[in-house]
Design a protein around this motif. Sequence first.
Motif, mmCIF file in Angstrom:
data_model
loop_
_atom_site.group_PDB
_atom_site.id
_atom_site.type_symbol
_atom_site.label_atom_id
_atom_site.label_comp_id
_atom_site.label_asym_id
_atom_site.label_seq_id
_atom_site.Cartn_x
_atom_site.Cartn_y
_atom_site.Cartn_z
ATOM 1 N N ILE A 11 0.846 50.893 11.649
ATOM 2 C CA ILE A 11 -0.366 51.523 11.114
ATOM 3 C C ILE A 11 0.011 52.600 10.098
ATOM 4 O O ILE A 11 -0.602 52.696 9.028
ATOM 5 C CB ILE A 11 -1.234 52.099 12.258
ATOM 6 C CG1 ILE A 11 -1.870 50.955 13.046
ATOM 7 C CG2 ILE A 11 -2.304 53.042 11.724
ATOM 8 C CD1 ILE A 11 -2.547 51.386 14.334
ATOM 9 N N ASP A 12 1.005 53.405 10.425
ATOM 10 C CA ASP A 12 1.447 54.450 9.495
ATOM 11 C C ASP A 12 1.918 53.848 8.172
ATOM 12 O O ASP A 12 1.609 54.366 7.098
ATOM 13 C CB ASP A 12 2.568 55.289 10.116
ATOM 14 C CG ASP A 12 2.068 56.202 11.221
ATOM 15 O OD1 ASP A 12 0.835 56.419 11.310
ATOM 16 O OD2 ASP A 12 2.907 56.702 12.002
ATOM 17 N N ILE A 13 2.659 52.737 8.257
ATOM 18 C CA ILE A 13 3.146 52.070 7.046
ATOM 19 C C ILE A 13 1.969 51.552 6.223
ATOM 20 O O ILE A 13 1.927 51.720 4.993
ATOM 21 C CB ILE A 13 4.124 50.932 7.413
ATOM 22 C CG1 ILE A 13 5.430 51.533 7.949
ATOM 23 C CG2 ILE A 13 4.386 50.017 6.226
ATOM 24 C CD1 ILE A 13 6.358 50.515 8.595
ATOM 25 N N LYS A 14 0.996 50.933 6.892
ATOM 26 C CA LYS A 14 -0.177 50.398 6.193
ATOM 27 C C LYS A 14 -0.984 51.522 5.557
ATOM 28 O O LYS A 14 -1.464 51.390 4.429
ATOM 29 C CB LYS A 14 -1.067 49.597 7.159
ATOM 30 C CG LYS A 14 -0.437 48.358 7.707
ATOM 31 C CD LYS A 14 -0.343 47.274 6.677
ATOM 32 C CE LYS A 14 0.186 45.995 7.293
ATOM 33 N NZ LYS A 14 0.376 44.943 6.339
ATOM 34 N N ILE A 15 -1.145 52.634 6.264
ATOM 35 C CA ILE A 15 -1.902 53.765 5.723
ATOM 36 C C ILE A 15 -1.187 54.337 4.501
ATOM 37 O O ILE A 15 -1.830 54.662 3.494
ATOM 38 C CB ILE A 15 -2.118 54.849 6.809
ATOM 39 C CG1 ILE A 15 -3.146 54.354 7.829
ATOM 40 C CG2 ILE A 15 -2.567 56.167 6.195
ATOM 41 C CD1 ILE A 15 -3.331 55.261 9.029
#
Length: 104
Positions: free
Chosen positions: A55-59
């Motif tokens: 999720i952090d990477i996608k954000i």
Amino acid sequence: MSAESIKENAVRKVIQELIVPDLKEIKNKIGILEERISSVNNELKANINRLDEKIDIKITALDDKIDSFRNELKADINRLDEKIDLMNKFNERLFNLIHPAGQK
């Protein structure tokens, strides 16, 4: 140990065997279940951590895209502002050519 406490322990064991004959087996199964629950909890924690990282990477990727679009939009607005300035200057010159008396 006194003879009385030995009798009490023996009576307690006999009563336990009568009431719950498989108590030791039940306790062992509970231990196994507790180990499995702990293992599942650890697996879930690891999965949650992996999902958090994804999720952090996608954000971060989304933030980068938004920044890129914002910069493109600013560049487009600047180009439009330049065109509007040129159009205003052209209109002013055209007006001056059509109405020479109106010049200052």
